[in-house]
Design a protein around this motif. Structure first.
Motif, mmCIF file in Angstrom:
data_model
loop_
_atom_site.group_PDB
_atom_site.id
_atom_site.type_symbol
_atom_site.label_atom_id
_atom_site.label_comp_id
_atom_site.label_asym_id
_atom_site.label_seq_id
_atom_site.Cartn_x
_atom_site.Cartn_y
_atom_site.Cartn_z
ATOM 1 N N TYR A 94 -11.362 -29.424 -9.576
ATOM 2 C CA TYR A 94 -10.209 -28.563 -9.803
ATOM 3 C C TYR A 94 -10.379 -27.280 -9.015
ATOM 4 N N ALA A 95 -9.256 -26.619 -8.732
ATOM 5 C CA ALA A 95 -9.291 -25.316 -8.061
ATOM 6 C C ALA A 95 -7.973 -24.588 -8.307
ATOM 7 N N ASP A 96 -8.002 -23.275 -8.080
ATOM 8 C CA ASP A 96 -6.801 -22.438 -8.048
ATOM 9 C C ASP A 96 -5.906 -22.671 -9.262
ATOM 10 N N CYS A 97 -6.532 -22.664 -10.434
ATOM 11 C CA CYS A 97 -5.798 -22.901 -11.684
ATOM 12 C C CYS A 97 -5.567 -21.577 -12.393
ATOM 13 N N ARG A 98 -4.313 -21.299 -12.761
ATOM 14 C CA ARG A 98 -4.004 -20.077 -13.505
ATOM 15 C C ARG A 98 -3.219 -20.416 -14.769
ATOM 16 N N PHE A 99 -3.631 -19.796 -15.865
ATOM 17 C CA PHE A 99 -2.907 -19.888 -17.130
ATOM 18 C C PHE A 99 -1.967 -18.690 -17.176
ATOM 19 N N ALA A 125 -11.538 -19.932 -2.617
ATOM 20 C CA ALA A 125 -12.824 -20.099 -3.295
ATOM 21 C C ALA A 125 -12.732 -19.679 -4.758
ATOM 22 N N ALA A 126 -11.834 -18.749 -5.053
ATOM 23 C CA ALA A 126 -11.666 -18.282 -6.426
ATOM 24 C C ALA A 126 -10.290 -17.644 -6.570
ATOM 25 N N VAL A 127 -9.779 -17.630 -7.773
ATOM 26 C CA VAL A 127 -8.547 -16.901 -8.073
ATOM 27 C C VAL A 127 -8.882 -15.408 -8.055
ATOM 28 N N ASP A 128 -8.112 -14.642 -7.302
ATOM 29 C CA ASP A 128 -8.322 -13.200 -7.235
ATOM 30 C C ASP A 128 -8.102 -12.591 -8.617
ATOM 31 N N ALA A 129 -9.006 -11.730 -9.041
ATOM 32 C CA ALA A 129 -8.871 -11.104 -10.362
ATOM 33 C C ALA A 129 -7.544 -10.373 -10.510
ATOM 34 N N LYS A 130 -7.016 -9.856 -9.392
ATOM 35 C CA LYS A 130 -5.736 -9.141 -9.450
ATOM 36 C C LYS A 130 -4.570 -10.085 -9.741
ATOM 37 N N ALA A 131 -4.781 -11.388 -9.553
ATOM 38 C CA ALA A 131 -3.713 -12.365 -9.780
ATOM 39 C C ALA A 131 -3.749 -12.943 -11.188
ATOM 40 N N ALA A 173 -8.381 -17.432 -18.474
ATOM 41 C CA ALA A 173 -7.363 -16.869 -17.587
ATOM 42 C C ALA A 173 -7.133 -17.727 -16.357
ATOM 43 N N ALA A 174 -8.183 -18.369 -15.853
ATOM 44 C CA ALA A 174 -8.064 -19.159 -14.626
ATOM 45 C C ALA A 174 -9.285 -20.055 -14.492
ATOM 46 N N ILE A 175 -9.124 -21.130 -13.726
ATOM 47 C CA ILE A 175 -10.252 -21.964 -13.310
ATOM 48 C C ILE A 175 -10.345 -21.848 -11.795
ATOM 49 N N ASN A 176 -11.445 -21.291 -11.319
ATOM 50 C CA ASN A 176 -11.633 -21.108 -9.877
ATOM 51 C C ASN A 176 -12.007 -22.406 -9.186
ATOM 52 N N GLY A 177 -12.812 -23.188 -9.846
ATOM 53 C CA GLY A 177 -13.242 -24.455 -9.279
ATOM 54 C C GLY A 177 -14.049 -25.215 -10.307
ATOM 55 N N GLY A 178 -14.053 -26.512 -10.186
ATOM 56 C CA GLY A 178 -14.824 -27.320 -11.119
ATOM 57 C C GLY A 178 -15.207 -28.633 -10.484
ATOM 58 N N ARG A 179 -16.422 -29.093 -10.796
ATOM 59 C CA ARG A 179 -16.894 -30.383 -10.288
ATOM 60 C C ARG A 179 -17.452 -31.200 -11.436
ATOM 61 N N HIS A 180 -17.021 -32.452 -11.514
ATOM 62 C CA HIS A 180 -17.661 -33.405 -12.400
ATOM 63 C C HIS A 180 -18.820 -33.998 -11.606
ATOM 64 N N VAL A 181 -19.993 -33.451 -11.811
ATOM 65 C CA VAL A 181 -21.148 -33.745 -10.969
ATOM 66 C C VAL A 181 -21.644 -35.166 -11.179
ATOM 67 N N LEU A 222 -20.732 -14.284 -13.474
ATOM 68 C CA LEU A 222 -20.710 -14.099 -12.020
ATOM 69 C C LEU A 222 -20.146 -12.745 -11.629
ATOM 70 N N ALA A 223 -19.179 -12.252 -12.395
ATOM 71 C CA ALA A 223 -18.544 -10.968 -12.066
ATOM 72 C C ALA A 223 -17.810 -10.461 -13.287
ATOM 73 N N LYS A 224 -17.548 -9.156 -13.315
ATOM 74 C CA LYS A 224 -16.693 -8.581 -14.352
ATOM 75 C C LYS A 224 -15.726 -7.623 -13.674
ATOM 76 N N GLU A 225 -14.464 -7.698 -14.086
ATOM 77 C CA GLU A 225 -13.411 -6.895 -13.467
ATOM 78 C C GLU A 225 -12.520 -6.289 -14.541
ATOM 79 N N PRO A 226 -12.149 -5.013 -14.384
ATOM 80 C CA PRO A 226 -11.132 -4.443 -15.269
ATOM 81 C C PRO A 226 -9.771 -5.044 -14.933
ATOM 82 N N ILE A 227 -8.837 -4.955 -15.844
ATOM 83 C CA ILE A 227 -7.471 -5.427 -15.637
ATOM 84 C C ILE A 227 -6.577 -4.219 -15.422
ATOM 85 N N ALA A 228 -5.805 -4.241 -14.353
ATOM 86 C CA ALA A 228 -4.928 -3.110 -14.030
ATOM 87 C C ALA A 228 -4.015 -2.783 -15.206
ATOM 88 N N ASP A 229 -3.931 -1.497 -15.526
ATOM 89 C CA ASP A 229 -3.042 -0.987 -16.583
ATOM 90 C C ASP A 229 -3.399 -1.493 -17.968
#
Length: 349
Positions: A89-94, A166-172, A271-279, A295-302
């Motif tokens: 899977y990739a580029d998944c947004r809820f 490679a990943a959903v942008d946190a801003k999106a 919030a999103a799935i950046n990528g997933g592999r059934h290994v 992997l990372a932490k980001e604030p949410i605008a506003d």
């Protein structure tokens, strides 16, 4: 003229093809109860109307992964009825919460094709979109699946594989509108640890293991109206590659998400799935364990009430995760079955 549906084979797909999937599904409190019975998910926002109302919802939303599986299930008869395996899977947004009483439907567009070197199968890339009864997009994602050919001699289509982020942008990321998690109840959630308490690079062994039973796996997959033969038909799959039915990969994802509660108890929303592999495949009788890395932490605008954590969760079969098995220089450690990279929303202090 045949009236039955044999499903699409690899040579039936064309890049740009749009598939409108059958059987819209009205989701209910019964779906929530069954989902909790299958996976034991304990996230308080999806368990309690009172916790949800305190955060600004009219009622408790359904689990994000339940929504994902129901939308996924709509796509199976047209895309993966003749699949060998779902690959990733990739580029998944809820994008919007789903509540009991909402009706979900799905469409998919074929965005890539690649025949495998054996000439007997090929990989189909699709972007699937789930919508509610108002036509609002609640979920959008890409997946790729290995599908059998009807005729090995059929000519191979030209390889056409789209580049995926490679990943959903946190801003999106789509933070739920009209909500406020400032007064989120950590006593009710069972964890005192909020967004501020996590750091990139931190690893968490979720400790617990859950053994998958044949009946619960099949009931869960039926709940999503997923008709893929590899999960149900022992008559054909008993003679196939593994000699037995495969556990639906989404079942492992939901188990890993439920297990992650022990250590990520306030990861309220996916919030999103950046990528997933059934290994590797998983079968009834296997015990699933999981560990996660921030992997990372980001604030949410506003928003000063929510932050985003990028999480990588590794699930294993019959292998406790105290030593954090994962990717090696080539391939994965023995026992790894899932590698999932995703964003969650978590309340802030």
């Amino acid at each position: 003229m045949t009236k039955t549906n044999a499903g699409n084979f690899f040579e039936d797909f064309k890049v740009g093809q749009v598939l409108d999937h059958a059987t819209p599904r009205t989701v209910t409190e019964g779906d929530r109860a069954l989902y909790q019975a299958f996976f034991g998910s304990r996230f308080s926002l999806q368990s309690s109307d009172e916790v949800a109302r305190k955060a600004g919802y009219a009622q408790s939303p359904l689990d994000d992964m339940l929504v994902f599986h129901i939308v996924f299930g709509k796509t199976v008869p047209d895309i993966s009825l003749n699949a060998v395996a779902n690959l990733g899977y990739a580029d998944c947004r809820f994008l919007k919460p789903v509540f009991p009483g909402d009706t979900l439907s799905a469409t998919s567009e074929v965005i890539g094709l690649k025949q495998n070197s054996d000439g007997a199968t090929g990989v189909v890339y699709v972007r699937s979109t789930g919508r509610n009864q108002r036509g609002e997009t609640v979920l959008d994602y890409v997946r790729w699946v290995m599908v059998r050919k009807r005729d090995k001699a059929a000519p191979a289509p030209e390889t056409d594989v789209s580049q995926l982020p490679a990943a959903v942008d946190a801003k999106a990321l789509a933070a739920p509108s009209g909500t406020n998690f400032k007064e989120f109840d950590t006593i009710a959630s069972g964890s005192p640890h909020l967004w501020d308490d996590y750091e990139a690079g931190e690893k968490i062994d979720h400790v617990d293991g859950v053994t998958i039973e044949e009946a619960e796996h099949m009931m869960a997959t039926r709940l999503y109206q997923n008709t893929a033969k590899v999960h149900f038909n022992q008559f054909t799959e008993g003679q196939g590659r593994f000699g037995r039915r495969l556990i639906y990969g989404g079942h492992v994802i939901s188990l890993a998400r439920a297990l992650s509660f022990n250590g990520l108890g306030n990861a309220a929303l996916v919030a999103a799935i950046n990528g997933g592999r059934h290994v590797a495949p998983c079968f009834a009788g296997n015990t699933v364990f999981a560990w996660s890395e921030v992997l990372a932490k980001e604030p949410i605008a506003d928003r000063d009430d929510l932050g985003a954590l990028r999480i990588r969760t590794i699930a294993t079969r019959d292998l406790p995760c105290s030593d954090f098995p994962g990717a090696l220089e080539r391939g994965y450690a023995e026992g790894v079955i899932l590698d999932l990279d995703y964003w969650v929303f978590m309340p802030r202090r």
